[in-house]
Motif scaffolding. Sequence first.
Motif, PDB file in Angstrom:
ATOM      1  N   PRO A   1       4.004  -9.129  -6.807  1.00  0.00           N
ATOM      2  CA  PRO A   1       3.935  -9.507  -5.387  1.00  0.00           C
ATOM      3  C   PRO A   1       5.270  -9.878  -4.758  1.00  0.00           C
ATOM      4  O   PRO A   1       5.524  -9.549  -3.603  1.00  0.00           O
ATOM      5  N   GLU A   2       6.154 -10.553  -5.507  1.00  0.00           N
ATOM      6  CA  GLU A   2       7.411 -10.997  -4.889  1.00  0.00           C
ATOM      7  C   GLU A   2       8.366  -9.841  -4.618  1.00  0.00           C
ATOM      8  O   GLU A   2       9.338  -9.997  -3.872  1.00  0.00           O
ATOM      9  N   LEU A   3       8.100  -8.674  -5.206  1.00  0.00           N
ATOM     10  CA  LEU A   3       8.981  -7.524  -4.994  1.00  0.00           C
ATOM     11  C   LEU A   3       8.500  -6.602  -3.877  1.00  0.00           C
ATOM     12  O   LEU A   3       9.246  -5.738  -3.420  1.00  0.00           O
ATOM     13  N   ARG A   4       7.279  -6.789  -3.435  1.00  0.00           N
ATOM     14  CA  ARG A   4       6.712  -5.842  -2.464  1.00  0.00           C
ATOM     15  C   ARG A   4       7.464  -5.802  -1.149  1.00  0.00           C
ATOM     16  O   ARG A   4       7.502  -4.779  -0.478  1.00  0.00           O
ATOM     17  N   THR A   5       8.075  -6.932  -0.773  1.00  0.00           N
ATOM     18  CA  THR A   5       8.817  -6.963   0.489  1.00  0.00           C
ATOM     19  C   THR A   5       9.985  -5.976   0.500  1.00  0.00           C
ATOM     20  O   THR A   5      10.464  -5.582   1.556  1.00  0.00           O
ATOM     21  N   TYR A   6      10.451  -5.575  -0.703  1.00  0.00           N
ATOM     22  CA  TYR A   6      11.585  -4.651  -0.797  1.00  0.00           C
ATOM     23  C   TYR A   6      11.155  -3.178  -0.840  1.00  0.00           C
ATOM     24  O   TYR A   6      12.022  -2.294  -0.792  1.00  0.00           O
ATOM     25  N   LEU A   7       9.846  -2.912  -0.962  1.00  0.00           N
ATOM     26  CA  LEU A   7       9.382  -1.551  -1.250  1.00  0.00           C
ATOM     27  C   LEU A   7       8.788  -0.883  -0.016  1.00  0.00           C
ATOM     28  O   LEU A   7       7.834  -1.399   0.583  1.00  0.00           O
ATOM     29  N   PRO A   8       9.307   0.283   0.371  1.00  0.00           N
ATOM     30  CA  PRO A   8       8.659   1.040   1.444  1.00  0.00           C
ATOM     31  C   PRO A   8       7.255   1.453   1.001  1.00  0.00           C
ATOM     32  O   PRO A   8       6.996   1.648  -0.193  1.00  0.00           O
ATOM     33  N   GLU A   9       6.339   1.580   1.958  1.00  0.00           N
ATOM     34  CA  GLU A   9       5.004   2.065   1.612  1.00  0.00           C
ATOM     35  C   GLU A   9       5.129   3.445   0.979  1.00  0.00           C
ATOM     36  O   GLU A   9       5.824   4.326   1.509  1.00  0.00           O
ATOM     37  N   THR A  10       4.455   3.639  -0.134  1.00  0.00           N
ATOM     38  CA  THR A  10       4.578   4.876  -0.913  1.00  0.00           C
ATOM     39  C   THR A  10       3.205   5.273  -1.442  1.00  0.00           C
ATOM     40  O   THR A  10       2.448   4.422  -1.911  1.00  0.00           O
ATOM     41  N   GLU A  11       2.892   6.568  -1.350  1.00  0.00           N
ATOM     42  CA  GLU A  11       1.634   7.093  -1.872  1.00  0.00           C
ATOM     43  C   GLU A  11       1.916   8.401  -2.609  1.00  0.00           C
ATOM     44  O   GLU A  11       2.921   9.071  -2.346  1.00  0.00           O
ATOM     45  N   LEU A  12       1.009   8.752  -3.517  1.00  0.00           N
ATOM     46  CA  LEU A  12       1.060  10.104  -4.070  1.00  0.00           C
ATOM     47  C   LEU A  12       0.646  11.080  -2.988  1.00  0.00           C
ATOM     48  O   LEU A  12      -0.278  10.813  -2.214  1.00  0.00           O
ATOM     49  N   PHE A  13       1.295  12.242  -2.930  1.00  0.00           N
ATOM     50  CA  PHE A  13       0.956  13.224  -1.902  1.00  0.00           C
ATOM     51  C   PHE A  13      -0.416  13.834  -2.146  1.00  0.00           C
ATOM     52  O   PHE A  13      -0.758  14.242  -3.258  1.00  0.00           O
ATOM     53  N   SER A  14      -1.174  13.879  -1.091  1.00  0.00           N
ATOM     54  CA  SER A  14      -2.366  14.709  -0.967  1.00  0.00           C
ATOM     55  C   SER A  14      -2.462  15.012   0.520  1.00  0.00           C
ATOM     56  O   SER A  14      -1.864  14.298   1.340  1.00  0.00           O
ATOM     57  N   PRO A  15      -3.188  16.042   0.927  1.00  0.00           N
ATOM     58  CA  PRO A  15      -3.314  16.288   2.367  1.00  0.00           C
ATOM     59  C   PRO A  15      -3.810  15.055   3.119  1.00  0.00           C
ATOM     60  O   PRO A  15      -3.328  14.746   4.214  1.00  0.00           O
TER      61      PRO A  15
END
Length: 260
Positions: A23-37
């Motif tokens: 949780p404490e690292l999430r502020t540094y991470l851009p939203e990211t997802e695996l690609f699907s349509p």
Amino acid sequence: MKGNLLKYPGRKWLKHEALWSEPELRTYLPETELFSPQSFKEMVGRHSVLFLKPDLGMQGQGILKVTRGGEDACTIQTASHTYRFTSLHTAATKLEQRFGEKRYIVQQGIDLIRFKGNPVDYRVLLLISANEKWKFYGIMGKVAAKNQFVTNYSSGGKAIGLHQALAHTLRVSKKDAPKWDERIKVMSFKIAEGMKRHFPNITELGLDLAIDTKQHIWLLEANTKPQFQLFRFHSDPQLFGKIASSIRSLRSTDEAKEES
């Protein structure tokens, strides 16, 4: 999550999931997802700019930039071409066909600070020292070439010092520059320690960081077998030699363990 015994975990999604679980690292991470349509269309709805990156990839190769247009339109840029779509469904279908069996991630685009109109990001280098603690070796900026959206040297990117970039882009004074050094170091150690918890065998980290126009610092990627040629241009002329020697030592130790 149990510790992954990979020495050089390469998959971006694997590393993102590991860090996102802290949780404490999430502020540094851009939203990211695996690609699907479906994930692509949802992400375009949430962000005006996206980057599509090969889950396994190096030196910025294969990265696509997606810019949202109208309500159901977008533009997709490769290193050499621009494609415009009036339908997100059509764009997603074309991307799915393009990628085939190759796995991609979809990442929130960051509004990077710019140097003379070109985006800038940064490479931080940390290595495990003899006492099994991370040592911070330094940071270098990378400026993208004209009309390019990746900063990698192989795509024409150029080296720039952190303070020079901050002075030019955010008008950071010499007096305030050390505060930025400290912010980046604190963040880098937190990420390195998080990576070590999930991948206990790693000994090298090249963190690709970005600073946005609101002065927030983001982690774009954590590389576990990083390129370090950029540090040839560091203001400390001896630093590159120290880095090269340390990395040779780390990697030769690994080779000796594999042979024993």
